[in-house]
Write an enzyme that holds these catalytic residues in place. Structure first.
Site, mmCIF file in Angstrom:
data_model
loop_
_atom_site.group_PDB
_atom_site.id
_atom_site.type_symbol
_atom_site.label_atom_id
_atom_site.label_comp_id
_atom_site.label_asym_id
_atom_site.label_seq_id
_atom_site.Cartn_x
_atom_site.Cartn_y
_atom_site.Cartn_z
ATOM 1 N N GLU A 127 0.824 -1.211 0.000
ATOM 2 C CA GLU A 127 0.000 0.000 0.000
ATOM 3 C C GLU A 127 0.858 1.261 0.000
ATOM 4 O OE1 GLU A 127 -4.162 1.211 2.078
ATOM 5 O OE2 GLU A 127 -2.571 0.606 3.429
ATOM 6 N N GLY A 265 2.106 -0.259 11.280
ATOM 7 C CA GLY A 265 1.651 -1.081 12.388
ATOM 8 C C GLY A 265 1.145 -2.417 11.884
ATOM 9 N N ALA A 266 0.404 -2.387 10.779
ATOM 10 C CA ALA A 266 -0.150 -3.617 10.204
ATOM 11 C C ALA A 266 -0.737 -3.299 8.840
ATOM 12 C CB ALA A 266 -1.209 -4.212 11.127
ATOM 13 N N MET A 267 -1.111 -4.366 8.113
ATOM 14 C CA MET A 267 -1.714 -4.220 6.789
ATOM 15 C C MET A 267 -2.742 -5.304 6.575
ATOM 16 S SD MET A 267 -1.832 -2.428 4.082
ATOM 17 C CE MET A 267 -2.916 -2.709 2.691
ATOM 18 N N GLU A 268 -3.887 -4.923 5.994
ATOM 19 C CA GLU A 268 -5.088 -5.739 5.992
ATOM 20 C C GLU A 268 -5.187 -6.716 4.841
ATOM 21 O OE1 GLU A 268 -6.291 -1.774 3.907
ATOM 22 O OE2 GLU A 268 -5.005 -2.385 5.571
ATOM 23 N N HIS A 299 -8.665 -3.488 14.105
ATOM 24 C CA HIS A 299 -8.625 -2.494 13.020
ATOM 25 C C HIS A 299 -8.434 -3.207 11.681
ATOM 26 C CE1 HIS A 299 -6.964 1.443 11.274
ATOM 27 N NE2 HIS A 299 -6.630 0.532 10.368
ATOM 28 N N GLU A 300 -7.433 -4.078 11.612
ATOM 29 C CA GLU A 300 -7.163 -4.774 10.340
ATOM 30 C C GLU A 300 -8.311 -5.708 9.988
ATOM 31 O OE1 GLU A 300 -4.771 -3.534 8.696
ATOM 32 O OE2 GLU A 300 -4.119 -2.407 10.453
ATOM 33 N N HIS A 303 -11.080 -4.046 8.236
ATOM 34 C CA HIS A 303 -10.768 -3.820 6.820
ATOM 35 C C HIS A 303 -11.237 -4.964 5.926
ATOM 36 C CE1 HIS A 303 -8.614 -0.106 6.691
ATOM 37 N NE2 HIS A 303 -7.638 -0.488 7.480
ATOM 38 N N GLU A 322 -9.908 3.621 6.129
ATOM 39 C CA GLU A 322 -9.072 3.851 7.309
ATOM 40 C C GLU A 322 -9.835 4.508 8.463
ATOM 41 O OE1 GLU A 322 -6.534 2.366 7.726
ATOM 42 O OE2 GLU A 322 -5.721 1.939 5.738
#
Length: 835
Positions: A127, A265-268, A299-300, A303, A322
């Protein structure tokens, strides 16, 4: 602008002429373990219909070796970012073969070598537009495809992608793994990971059947992986979101992998969510750290619906995923995740991030104007995430929680596997709530800036709520009186306000009110300013307020007043010194301690800084020794001691003795590797640690984290030659990975860095434009932001901006934001009262 910087207009034109169906990807990673491995084989076959004669396919790699269009091999027409193709038919199959480059910047296919065991780990991060660094693709969110992956890798490795593994066969030099075809996905959320990862398996029994779960990390971190807690949060979240959104998790299996040197932090990525391995706690960790990890997991997971199932058409509507995920992370943590104070942390941390971002000259509406990919890269900011989530919290209050989720269910039903824009969401919410959201959207989503709320006396003790930059707010004004030494909430006044001034149903003449807190339940998004009497009351009794959310609002108001130069740094530090030791919420405590350190470093008058730093160190030291043994507060104060000790050396001898084992530390304090490196960095910054001692600590902790921390410790030594070497290495040593670059910058900037780095101010401004042109945007961003001069003048930055009006917009944005921070520093320092 280079051809790599795709624009909104040209991608929209491409999407209008292309209907993409499937993409087959073949990756050959069998050589990844070779010490000199730099490239890998990659091939993509795209099947699509076209209404145009020509288009391009995005690829940034080492080579394009073959282009085959509808069975016919074509001459390669590749400019380094785009493979141009003409003579298209109505139905097309395009195969592109080439080589990609392994990354050390966290962009594309990142390659990491674990210094503990020499093992190699690979993972992807795309991303907004780095998929094209790994395999050719249509790099835009509104050209979705069904993806089929096949990956060749060394035998014995874990090999993962979005889909479940369906076949594994031996091939020369390793294995070839094939994965199930995905449902329609945008390129930026496809993913691959490979390496000898440690794996813990689980399962979630959902309404539609069992979902296979996996939690993975590097083998050398396996002993620190608390997989049971992670799996528990995952099961809770999948159950909650499936019910809330009216659609069970649609992507098959659910792997979560913690990876090294991660930029985010992270990715979905559906089916293969990536996280920073900072969430694998090597040392002692607080409840706030566990809450933050749970929030990120949720959060992820949100998504999987907001972003993956329904995806924004272009990056203008990044908030459509987001903002919602940020809101849902906190909401789900409270109602399903077992963290009832998640909104307290949100009020302090996430909204604080948004408030800072929204006061910059580069602030923008939540629905932003994103003309190209460089602008998109920098829009993953406090506005898109935290302000958007704050506004959604206000929206839920406006339409009602039941109607909000009813609207979300309709939104997913109408747009599953498609692309959306703002009107699509508003239509679903309006239908569910019978509320006209056009005015609300215009006020909150399509404007920038932040209101300031303050309660002011009118006459005869009457009160009015005043707001600057008026917007519609639904909020509560909390009225607090004294009960002995405690501040007690007498009542709250709920309001819907739109005007600049609203009279309150309250009078100080008739009620025992000493503290008035606008928005004390944190429902709306606004700066809160306390009146003088309320500031005095908070200074005396902040820690006695029972409600943590109200304390969060008061802490934030005091910090904001300090940042604006309205509350003197000395007074703010006194408030923190008095009330932080009694603050029971560790997230609020940690934030107050971090703000105190920032106040000294940024806003204190120069002539007072040394004395304030010494006094603050003593306050942290005393609080450390009086905190409860093995408590979160004790750990927070130990970390605060590290920050304070980098500015003042008053406790250096005691720190050295405790680290060496020659003196006992506070009872119950876990002096693990993480805390040891923090204290050692502080000692190095004040000249109380030798290189040999740093080397000995690295030998005791030869992990990648230890080696990175060692780099910071060495660069932090207060020696002109050492700091100069670190400064130049950051710019010139292109072998530094993303994390090692940041470690070098942190060392160069540690402690009293200004006296060593001032001589490089002019060189900084000579370097940034060429660096932006030659390095990846992630690396260039770290350099531009991390080494911006902490000068006592704006002359050089103003001259650069005047002379570089045609510089890339993303670079100018970073420089403008850094200038604004420096201007604030200088302005607030000048406003400090002199004694």
């Amino acid at each position: 602008m280079t051809s790599a910087n795709l624009t909104r207009d040209e991608t929209a034109a491409r999407a209008a002429g292309i209907r993409l169906h499937t993409i087959d990807v073949e990756l050959d990673l069998r050589g990844a373990r070779d010490a000199d491995a730099a490239t890998f084989g990659t091939a993509t076959t795209l099947a699509f219909e076209a209404d145009v004669d020509a288009t391009w396919i995005d690829f940034i790699g080492a080579s394009v070796d073959a282009v085959i269009v509808n069975g016919e091999e074509r001459a390669v027409d590749w400019d380094g970012a785009r493979v141009h193709i003409d003579d298209l038919a109505a139905h097309n199959t395009v195969e592109i073969r080439g080589t990609g480059r392994y990354s050390t910047s966290g962009e594309g296919l990142h390659r990491f070598v674990d210094p503990l065991d020499g093992e190699v780990y690979l993972y992807t991060q795309y991303e907004p537009a780095d998929c094209r660094r790994v395999y050719p693709c249509f790099e835009q969110p509104d050209l979705k495809a069904r993806w089929r992956f096949a990956v060749a890798a060394p035998a014995g490795w874990q090999v993962l992608s979005n889909g479940a593994e369906i076949d594994r066969e031996a091939v020369a030099g390793g294995v070839r793994v094939r994965f199930a075809e995905t449902l329609p996905l945008s390129s930026y959320i496809t993913a691959v990971a490979a390496g000898p990862y440690h794996r813990v398996e689980g399962v979630w029994e959902g309404p539609s059947g069992a979902v296979a779960l996996g939690v993975l990390c590097r083998a050398s971190l396996a002993s620190h992986l608390d997989a049971d807690e992670i799996l528990d949060i995952t099961r809770r979240g999948l159950a909650f979101f499936g019910e809330a959104f009216g659609l069970d998790y649609p992507w098959g299996k659910y792997d979560q992998i913690f990876v090294p040197e991660y930029n985010l932090g992270a990715m979905e990525n559906p089916g293969l969510v990536t996280f920073t391995e900072s969430y694998v706690f090597r040392g002692a960790s607080t409840a706030a750290q566990h809450e933050a990890r749970a929030n990120t997991i949720l959060h992820e997971m949100a998504h999987m619906w907001f972003g993956d199932l329904t995806t924004m058409r272009w990056w203008d509507d990044l908030w459509l995923k987001e903002s919602f995920a940020d809101f849902m992370g906190a909401h789900a943590a409270v109602v399903a995740g077992g963290f009832p104070d998640a909104w307290v942390t949100f009020a302090s941390r996430r909204k604080g991030w948004a408030y800072v971002q929204d006061q910059l000259p580069t602030t923008h509406p939540i629905v932003a104007d994103i003309p190209d990919l460089e602008a998109a890269k920098l829009n993953f900011d406090g506005i898109t995430y935290a302000k958007g989530a704050s506004v959604l919290k206000q929206l839920v209050a406006f339409v009602g929680e039941e109607a909000f989720f009813r609207g979300a269910r309709r939104y997913f039903a109408d747009h599953a596997y498609g692309n959306t824009t703002l009107p699509d969401l508003l239509a679903a919410l309006e239908s569910a709530s019978d509320r006209d959201l056009r005015a609300w959207s215009a006020a909150w989503l399509q404007t920038s800036g932040i209101s300031r709320l303050a309660v002011e006396p009118v006459a005869d003790g009457a009160l009015a709520l005043a707001q600057s930059d008026p917007r519609p707010h639904r909020l509560t004004v909390g009225l607090y009186g004294r009960d002995g030494d405690r501040l007690v909430r007498r009542r709250g006044i709920e309001l819907d306000v739109t005007a600049e001034r609203t009279t309150l149903d309250a009078s100080l003449a008739d009620e025992d009110i000493v503290l008035v807190v606008p928005n004390d339940d944190d429902r709306t998004y606004a700066k809160v300013r306390l009146d003088d009497a309320s500031t005095d009351a908070a200074a005396a009794g902040l820690a006695t307020i029972d409600d943590a959310l109200a304390r969060a609002v008061v802490w934030a108001a005091l910090w904001d007043a300090t940042r604006d130069g309205e509350l003197p740094v000395v007074r703010y530090l006194e408030i923190v010194r008095r009330h932080a030791p009694a603050e029971p919420n560790v997230a609020l405590l940690a934030d107050a301690l971090a703000h105190a350190d920032a106040a000294i470093g940024h806003y204190a008058a120069a002539e007072a800084r040394s004395d304030l730093a010494a006094r603050w160190l003593e306050a942290c030291w005393q609080a450390l020794w009086t905190a409860d043994a093995e408590s979160d507060a004790q750990l927070a104060w130990a970390r605060a001691v590290a920050a304070a000790a980098s500015r003042a050396a008053g406790r250096a001898d005691e720190l050295r003795a405790i680290l060496a084992g020659d003196a006992a530390g506070p009872d119950g304090l876990r002096l693990d590797h993480e805390l040891r490196w923090m204290w050692l960095t502080a000692l190095s910054a004040t000249g109380r640690l030798t290189a040999a001692e740093a080397d000995a600590e690295r030998d005791a902790d030869p992990s990648s984290q230890g080696r990175t921390a060692h780099l910071t410790v060495l660069a932090a030594r207060p020696d002109s030659a050492v700091r100069a070497a670190a400064w130049h290495a950051a710019w010139d040593d292109e072998s530094l990975t993303n994390e090692r670059l940041s470690a070098t910058i942190a060392g160069a900037r540690a402690g009293d860095a200004r006296r060593f780095l001032a001589e490089f101010d002019a060189e900084y401004f000579a370097r940034i434009a060429p660096t932006w042109a030659s390095r990846s945007i992630e690396i260039a961003r770290r350099l531009v932001v991390g080494l911006f001069p902490a000068s006592d003048s704006l002359d050089l930055v103003d001259a650069w901006l005047a002379e570089h009006a045609d510089a890339p917009g993303a670079l100018r944005r970073l420089v403008i934001e850094q200038r604004d921070g420096l201007a604030r520093d200088l302005r607030v320092r000048a406003a400090q009262p002199r004694t």
